[in-house]
Design a protein around this motif. Structure first.
Motif, PDB file in Angstrom:
ATOM      1  N   ARG A  42     -11.571  43.646 -31.756  1.00 18.47           N
ATOM      2  CA  ARG A  42     -12.949  43.693 -31.299  1.00 18.47           C
ATOM      3  C   ARG A  42     -13.495  45.108 -31.490  1.00 18.47           C
ATOM      4  NH1 ARG A  42     -12.669  40.260 -25.597  1.00 18.47           N
ATOM      5  NH2 ARG A  42     -12.138  38.242 -26.543  1.00 18.47           N
ATOM      6  N   PRO A  43     -14.820  45.218 -31.684  1.00 16.07           N
ATOM      7  CA  PRO A  43     -15.413  46.553 -31.899  1.00 16.07           C
ATOM      8  C   PRO A  43     -15.036  47.561 -30.813  1.00 16.07           C
ATOM      9  CG  PRO A  43     -17.015  44.859 -32.413  1.00 16.07           C
ATOM     10  CD  PRO A  43     -15.828  44.144 -31.831  1.00 16.07           C
ATOM     11  N   LEU A  44     -15.026  47.133 -29.554  1.00 12.38           N
ATOM     12  CA  LEU A  44     -14.683  48.063 -28.476  1.00 12.38           C
ATOM     13  C   LEU A  44     -13.254  48.552 -28.626  1.00 12.38           C
ATOM     14  CD1 LEU A  44     -15.289  49.550 -25.866  1.00 12.38           C
ATOM     15  CD2 LEU A  44     -14.669  47.472 -24.603  1.00 12.38           C
ATOM     16  N   ASP A  45     -12.342  47.647 -29.012  1.00 12.90           N
ATOM     17  CA  ASP A  45     -10.945  48.056 -29.186  1.00 12.90           C
ATOM     18  C   ASP A  45     -10.808  49.050 -30.340  1.00 12.90           C
ATOM     19  OD1 ASP A  45     -10.315  46.406 -27.124  1.00 12.90           O
ATOM     20  OD2 ASP A  45      -9.559  44.769 -28.364  1.00 12.90           O
ATOM     21  N   ARG A  46     -11.553  48.834 -31.423  1.00 14.26           N
ATOM     22  CA  ARG A  46     -11.514  49.790 -32.532  1.00 14.26           C
ATOM     23  C   ARG A  46     -12.062  51.138 -32.090  1.00 14.26           C
ATOM     24  NH1 ARG A  46     -13.235  45.266 -35.689  1.00 14.26           N
ATOM     25  NH2 ARG A  46     -15.381  46.030 -35.746  1.00 14.26           N
ATOM     26  N   ASP A  47     -13.128  51.118 -31.278  1.00 13.41           N
ATOM     27  CA  ASP A  47     -13.685  52.379 -30.784  1.00 13.41           C
ATOM     28  C   ASP A  47     -12.685  53.104 -29.895  1.00 13.41           C
ATOM     29  OD1 ASP A  47     -16.032  51.917 -32.119  1.00 13.41           O
ATOM     30  OD2 ASP A  47     -17.099  51.135 -30.365  1.00 13.41           O
ATOM     31  N   ILE A  48     -11.979  52.354 -29.072  1.00 16.53           N
ATOM     32  CA  ILE A  48     -10.985  52.963 -28.184  1.00 16.53           C
ATOM     33  C   ILE A  48      -9.852  53.575 -29.000  1.00 16.53           C
ATOM     34  CG2 ILE A  48      -9.210  52.434 -26.464  1.00 16.53           C
ATOM     35  CD1 ILE A  48     -11.192  50.394 -25.277  1.00 16.53           C
ATOM     36  N   ALA A  71      -7.929  58.836 -21.597  1.00 15.37           N
ATOM     37  CA  ALA A  71      -8.564  57.579 -21.208  1.00 15.37           C
ATOM     38  C   ALA A  71      -9.831  57.853 -20.400  1.00 15.37           C
ATOM     39  CB  ALA A  71      -7.588  56.718 -20.405  1.00 15.37           C
ATOM     40  N   ARG A  72      -9.808  58.878 -19.571  1.00 18.66           N
ATOM     41  CA  ARG A  72     -10.982  59.213 -18.768  1.00 18.66           C
ATOM     42  C   ARG A  72     -12.146  59.645 -19.650  1.00 18.66           C
ATOM     43  NH1 ARG A  72     -13.031  63.780 -17.132  1.00 18.66           N
ATOM     44  NH2 ARG A  72     -11.225  64.965 -17.850  1.00 18.66           N
ATOM     45  N   GLN A  73     -11.853  60.468 -20.665  1.00 17.44           N
ATOM     46  CA  GLN A  73     -12.908  60.917 -21.571  1.00 17.44           C
ATOM     47  C   GLN A  73     -13.479  59.755 -22.373  1.00 17.44           C
ATOM     48  OE1 GLN A  73     -10.465  63.821 -23.563  1.00 17.44           O
ATOM     49  NE2 GLN A  73     -11.468  65.540 -22.532  1.00 17.44           N
ATOM     50  N   ALA A  74     -12.601  58.898 -22.885  1.00 17.56           N
ATOM     51  CA  ALA A  74     -13.062  57.745 -23.653  1.00 17.56           C
ATOM     52  C   ALA A  74     -13.898  56.819 -22.790  1.00 17.56           C
ATOM     53  CB  ALA A  74     -11.875  56.990 -24.238  1.00 17.56           C
ATOM     54  N   ALA A  75     -13.507  56.662 -21.530  1.00 22.25           N
ATOM     55  CA  ALA A  75     -14.270  55.817 -20.615  1.00 22.25           C
ATOM     56  C   ALA A  75     -15.681  56.355 -20.426  1.00 22.25           C
ATOM     57  CB  ALA A  75     -13.555  55.720 -19.275  1.00 22.25           C
ATOM     58  N   ALA A  76     -15.796  57.683 -20.350  1.00 26.99           N
ATOM     59  CA  ALA A  76     -17.112  58.285 -20.179  1.00 26.99           C
ATOM     60  C   ALA A  76     -17.976  58.088 -21.414  1.00 26.99           C
ATOM     61  CB  ALA A  76     -16.963  59.778 -19.869  1.00 26.99           C
ATOM     62  N   GLY A 101      -9.622  52.018 -16.417  1.00 30.28           N
ATOM     63  CA  GLY A 101      -8.577  51.004 -16.500  1.00 30.28           C
ATOM     64  C   GLY A 101      -8.754  50.097 -17.702  1.00 30.28           C
ATOM     65  N   THR A 102     -10.006  49.832 -18.063  1.00 30.29           N
ATOM     66  CA  THR A 102     -10.278  49.009 -19.248  1.00 30.29           C
ATOM     67  C   THR A 102      -9.788  49.718 -20.500  1.00 30.29           C
ATOM     68  OG1 THR A 102     -12.199  47.990 -18.203  1.00 30.29           O
ATOM     69  CG2 THR A 102     -12.100  47.915 -20.612  1.00 30.29           C
ATOM     70  N   ILE A 103     -10.022  51.030 -20.570  1.00 29.46           N
ATOM     71  CA  ILE A 103      -9.561  51.807 -21.719  1.00 29.46           C
ATOM     72  C   ILE A 103      -8.050  51.686 -21.860  1.00 29.46           C
ATOM     73  CG2 ILE A 103      -9.342  54.121 -22.694  1.00 29.46           C
ATOM     74  CD1 ILE A 103     -12.170  53.115 -22.843  1.00 29.46           C
ATOM     75  N   LYS A 104      -7.328  51.893 -20.758  1.00 26.35           N
ATOM     76  CA  LYS A 104      -5.868  51.884 -20.815  1.00 26.35           C
ATOM     77  C   LYS A 104      -5.330  50.513 -21.211  1.00 26.35           C
ATOM     78  CE  LYS A 104      -5.305  55.588 -17.410  1.00 26.35           C
ATOM     79  NZ  LYS A 104      -4.825  55.947 -16.052  1.00 26.35           N
ATOM     80  N   SER A 105      -5.882  49.466 -20.617  1.00 26.06           N
ATOM     81  CA  SER A 105      -5.350  48.134 -20.908  1.00 26.06           C
ATOM     82  C   SER A 105      -5.691  47.698 -22.330  1.00 26.06           C
ATOM     83  CB  SER A 105      -5.901  47.120 -19.899  1.00 26.06           C
ATOM     84  OG  SER A 105      -7.315  47.030 -19.975  1.00 26.06           O
ATOM     85  N   ARG A 106      -6.924  47.970 -22.768  1.00 24.55           N
ATOM     86  CA  ARG A 106      -7.319  47.577 -24.123  1.00 24.55           C
ATOM     87  C   ARG A 106      -6.561  48.394 -25.174  1.00 24.55           C
ATOM     88  NH1 ARG A 106     -11.863  44.611 -25.556  1.00 24.55           N
ATOM     89  NH2 ARG A 106     -12.964  43.641 -23.822  1.00 24.55           N
ATOM     90  N   LYS A 114      -2.754  48.337 -29.577  1.00 26.35           N
ATOM     91  CA  LYS A 114      -1.561  48.851 -30.255  1.00 26.35           C
ATOM     92  C   LYS A 114      -0.532  47.744 -30.450  1.00 26.35           C
ATOM     93  CE  LYS A 114      -1.747  53.728 -28.896  1.00 26.35           C
ATOM     94  NZ  LYS A 114      -1.080  54.796 -28.115  1.00 26.35           N
ATOM     95  N   THR A 115      -0.382  46.919 -29.422  1.00 25.68           N
ATOM     96  CA  THR A 115       0.573  45.811 -29.528  1.00 25.68           C
ATOM     97  C   THR A 115       0.151  44.838 -30.620  1.00 25.68           C
ATOM     98  OG1 THR A 115       1.156  45.982 -27.189  1.00 25.68           O
ATOM     99  CG2 THR A 115       1.637  43.897 -28.294  1.00 25.68           C
TER     100      THR A 115
END
Length: 199
Positions: A137-143, A154-159, A166-171, A176-177
């Motif tokens: 998904r586009p958000l996952d590619r951005d992450i 993860a905090r910077q990406a979330a901002a 938490g969404t950043i870390k889980s996605r 990666k998996t």
């Protein structure tokens, strides 16, 4: 003026600023080839030059109120914008290559050394990664881009993405998996996926 008769750019662009699409079409017909040639000097691939040309004229229409007509011609502004768009394209490609290099290698397989023997083999592996990334998904590619390529926390990406940390870390973990699963399955471009028990 590119051999196309009609009003000069200054007169046409005043119509463009007023929202006249026909006037913009005349500008496009007049200067498209010059912009394409200029883009082609920076990228030898014609489809990339085409993409850059399209983006330049998109920017010209979007920013039409701010476009400067120099000595009765809009071409200088278009060529400067071509340089800007080309730089962004080159930066995007460098970041993409860097992202590919940072991703974890797939599980070892028989003759893994063959992956590094020829450039065309490496290109096939890169194509595998691009195809795998395209399934995200586009958000996952951005992450992945922010956390793997730009090495953001993860905090910077979330901002940046305006989503919970938490969404950043889980996605990121799931992305990666998913890539780790897809890359061995995809195999070389044009090849059929391997099945268990084959060599």
């Amino acid at each position: 003026m590119g051999g196309i008769s009609g009003p000069d750019d200054d007169a046409l662009w005043r119509q463009v600023v007023a929202g006249d699409g026909d006037a913009f079409t005349l500008i496009f017909d007049r200067h498209r080839d010059a912009v394409f040639r200029h883009a082609g000097r920076k990228f030898q691939l014609s489809h990339v030059a085409e993409d850059i040309t399209a983006m330049v004229f998109y920017e010209a229409w979007r920013k039409r109120v701010f476009v400067r007509v120099v000595d009765g011609s809009v071409l200088p502004w278009l060529l400067v914008t071509t340089n800007y768009v080309a730089r962004n394209q080159a930066r995007h490609e460098r970041r993409h290559r860097s992202l590919l290099a940072r991703l974890p290698a797939p599980e070892p397989v028989d003759d893994i050394a063959d992956v590094f023997v020829h450039d065309d083999t490496r290109e096939r592996r890169a194509a595998d990664v691009r195809r795998a990334l395209a399934t995200l998904r586009p958000l996952d590619r951005d992450i992945l881009t922010l956390c793997v390529l730009e090495e953001m926390t993860a905090r910077q990406a979330a901002a940046v993405l305006d989503v919970p940390e938490g969404t950043i870390k889980s996605r990121l973990s799931r992305a990666k998996t998913r890539l780790g699963v897809l890359l061995p399955v995809l195999g070389p471009v044009g090849a059929r996926p391997a099945t268990e028990g084959t060599h």
